[in-house]
Scaffold this active site. Structure first.
Site, PDB file in Angstrom:
ATOM      1  N   SER A 173      -2.534  43.720  79.869  1.00 60.15           N
ATOM      2  CA  SER A 173      -2.399  42.624  78.897  1.00 60.15           C
ATOM      3  C   SER A 173      -2.211  43.099  77.462  1.00 60.15           C
ATOM      4  CB  SER A 173      -3.657  41.738  78.956  1.00 60.15           C
ATOM      5  OG  SER A 173      -3.812  41.158  80.227  1.00 60.15           O
ATOM      6  N   GLU A 200     -16.815 102.866  56.778  1.00 62.25           N
ATOM      7  CA  GLU A 200     -15.717 103.611  57.391  1.00 62.25           C
ATOM      8  C   GLU A 200     -14.968 104.519  56.419  1.00 62.25           C
ATOM      9  OE1 GLU A 200     -14.496 104.003  60.374  1.00 62.25           O
ATOM     10  OE2 GLU A 200     -15.850 102.681  61.456  1.00 62.25           O
TER      11      GLU A 200
END
Length: 682
Positions: A333, A73
């Site tokens: 339990s 780029e």
């Protein structure tokens, strides 16, 4: 004179620059990120404009990708002042030769200017504005900042912006270590993000990727042989979903701090991912509408390593959006270990102390065992390991329900009781509301010598302030761990060296399993979010297998349970003082109308029966089933005067004889009563 003109011009430009600065502060909102203890992404949310936009950090990007981007780029990016005269001249020549714009000669700084101040038209005036803005940007930002802002805002197709969002969507990973083909695709996409979208236009995406590879190879960034291999790689043609680990917890964290862009948690993404997979697979095995919740915590610090709120956040069939890790449910339990711990702390019982498992009336409360059977006389160790209800209530009646509630409060845990009601004996069997989160916090005391730790989800939550006091003494805590670590693992699961307890609520609505080693506590809840009953859903059959699998796959390893502290020993029955050999509750009365205990009677095989076990065929003989009624457990069987290798708590057993012929079978119950039969085996 020229110098004066230049000076005036420079001053004028400086004033213009200050009067019309670039809109750097008007950058679009970023996505919120929730990350784990190591900075790994747990969950990401779209920004306020509906776009995935994650902040880029050069230090966390693949260096080869950054080099390829600049080479392709803007190869003079690190040296030019925002505008590359050579690139602009090349673009002008291409315009004159071709009669159209071939390339714009834009630098990354100019592209950033276009991203922060977008304009639709492609014109000379727009180009000049970009040049001016690029020069302004270069005066205000370092090159690194310019590159990071560009890689945060660059378009990658659809609502994806920034290289991180693109890498997550197309490759399912952060852009820290990319394959060469992946890096080239990420370089190519921003130039024409919609036309090159891999999921819609894979051929154009592949062609653009290959052009990037060819150019960077020509520039000497990569070898020609690498280009050929990268060009053969398949293009990702499916957009992947963004990470959504610990989705319920991430939602809660964001609601707490909506102003924060990045929220760190103490979750470990590896453990979280593993437990979410276990929950999803476990729910699928258990049937429709069943969900699973789990919490794993470090018992010493309280740091939560994983929290799974459901079997699938996006699974609407299982109401996956409901976070069951913080829902009030009946704990079954699972509180029994604290009852036994209190009784041991008070010196009421030891592991070998005998306790009755028979029907009883506790001030009008008549508990029954889960299987509706009773075992007679059992040791305290057996009673806890078998999770018998009546012995637990006998002990709770002795220590007091209010003391159990008080000790749980020391762990920072509040039971949800009916408004205005005092705690009663039913809380020992699940008669109160409790969340999985609170239950795991309570169990941190069992895993850390009686000292509970408040669960923490963020490093910012202080873990230095201890809870009010010890929940149990170290000696009582060791006794509980010694008993629970002896419980057999669920069928098919290996022994892991953990202590664990299961629980099932009334009506098969909730199944629980909570386990711990010397460092970690893991709690599992299974059930329907709507509270519906699931026939056959029990803690041992549904939740315990998930618990063992989750511990195995969590990646935390197993820390050995701590050794016995001073004063903690396990005595045999003969070594106990007389006062501890049998526990008797002073408040219980026999059940009205309870049947008188009958002597044992052998109902199979019957007296004088001839039974074919296969001896006459010369094959390996079958086992002979044995069954009795009446009597008090445990039961000892004798065959031809020789006792079988084990005692039996159930009224069924089996025996494999050595040969055929006449045999005498005898059973002796705990009260010394006997029954015998003679049978002929063939």
């Amino acid at each position: 004179m020229l110098a004066v003109v230049l000076t005036i011009g420079a001053i004028s430009l400086d004033h213009l620059d200050k009067a019309y600065p670039p809109p750097l502060e008007n950058v679009s909102a970023l996505s919120h990120e929730v990350v784990d203890r190591n900075g790994a992404l747990l969950r990401v949310y779209t920004a306020s404009d509906g776009r995935w936009r994650l902040k880029a950090d050069i230090d966390r990007l693949d260096p080869q990708f950054v080099e390829m981007l600049i080479t392709y780029e803007d190869r003079r990016f690190w040296s030019h002042p925002g505008v590359d005269p050579a690139a602009l001249a090349r673009a002008a020549v291409q315009l004159l030769v071709n009669g159209r714009i071939v390339s714009g000669g834009s630098t990354l700084s100019m592209q950033l200017a276009r991203l922060i101040e977008p304009r639709e038209e492609r014109s000379f005036s727009a180009k000049f504005r970009q040049i001016a803005r690029a020069l302004q940007i270069e005066r205000r930002l370092a090159k690194r900042e310019i590159l990071e802002r560009y890689l945060t805002l660059a378009p990658y197709g659809g609502n994806l912006e920034g290289v991180r969002a693109a890498s997550l969507a197309w490759f399912g990973k952060e852009p820290q270590k990319l394959a060469l083909s992946e890096a080239a695709l990420l370089v190519a996409l921003p130039q024409s993000p919609e036309a090159r979208r891999p999921d819609r236009h894979p051929e154009m995406a592949e062609a653009a990727r290959d052009r990037v590879l060819a150019r960077v190879a020509k520039a000497g960034i990569i070898a020609e042989g690498e280009v050929e291999r990268a060009s053969r790689a398949q293009i990702a043609t499916r957009r992947l979903p963004m990470p959504a680990f610990a989705a319920h917890l991430a939602d809660a964290a964001l609601r707490t701090a909506p102003e924060r862009r990045r929220i760190p948690l103490l979750i470990d993404r590896g453990a979280q991912s593993a437990l979410e997979a276990v929950a999803r697979e476990g729910a699928q095995r258990l049937g429709q509408k069943v969900s699973v919740a789990m919490i794993m915590a470090d018992a010493r610090s309280g740091a939560v390593l994983a929290r799974v709120g459901s079997a699938g956040y996006f699974d609407s069939a299982r109401a996956g959006w409901i976070d069951m890790s913080v829902a009030q449910r009946s704990p079954g339990s699972t509180l029994k270990p604290f009852i036994y711990g209190l009784a041991m702390e008070d010196g009421l019982v030891m592991q070998a102390t005998m306790i009755e498992d028979r029907p009883g009336n506790f001030h009008g409360y008549r508990p029954r065992n889960f299987d509706m059977e009773y075992q007679g006389d059992v040791t305290v160790r057996q009673a806890l390991q078998m999770s018998l209800n009546v012995p637990a209530i006998r002990l709770l009646d002795a220590v007091g329900p209010a003391r159990l509630v008080s000790r749980l409060r020391r762990a920072g845990v509040e039971l949800a009781l009916p408004k205005g009601e005092a705690p009663g004996l039913a809380i020992g069997l699940g008669g109160a509301g409790l969340t999985l989160e609170a239950l795991v916090q309570a169990y941190t005391a069992l895993a850390d010598r009686g000292e509970a730790s408040a669960l923490r989800y963020s490093a910012e939550e202080s873990g230095d302030t201890p809870l009010s006091a010890a929940v149990l003494t170290p000696q009582a805590t060791w006794q509980i761990a010694d008993m629970l670590s002896g419980v057999a693992p669920p069928q098919g699961a290996p022994r892991l060296g953990i202590a664990y307890k299961t629980g099932t609520s009334y009506g098969y609505r909730d199944a629980w399993a909570v386990g711990y080693d010397g460092r970690h506590v893991l709690g599992v809840w299974v059930g329907r979010p709507d509270g519906g009953s699931v026939p056959g859903l029990t803690g041992y059959l549904a939740a315990a297998p998930i618990l063992f699998e989750a511990f195995s796959r969590s990646g935390t390893g197993i820390t050995p349970l701590p050794p016995a502290p001073a004063g903690a020993i396990r005595l045999a029955a003969a070594e106990l003082p007389l006062s501890l050999r049998r526990f008797s509750s002073p408040h219980v009365t026999p059940m009205a109308g309870a049947p008188v205990e009958a002597a044992p009677e052998i109902v199979f095989p019957p007296e004088g029966a001839r039974i074919d076990l296969g001896f006459s065929g010369g094959t390996d003989a079958s086992r002979l089933a044995l069954k009795i009624i009446g009597g008090r457990a445990p039961f000892r069987w004798l065959a031809n005067g020789r006792p079988l290798a084990e005692t039996f708590r159930r009224r069924t057993a089996s025996w494999k004889p050595d040969g055929g012929g006449t045999s005498t079978l005898t059973v002796i119950d705990a009260a010394g009563r006997t029954a015998s039969v003679r049978v002929f085996l063939e």
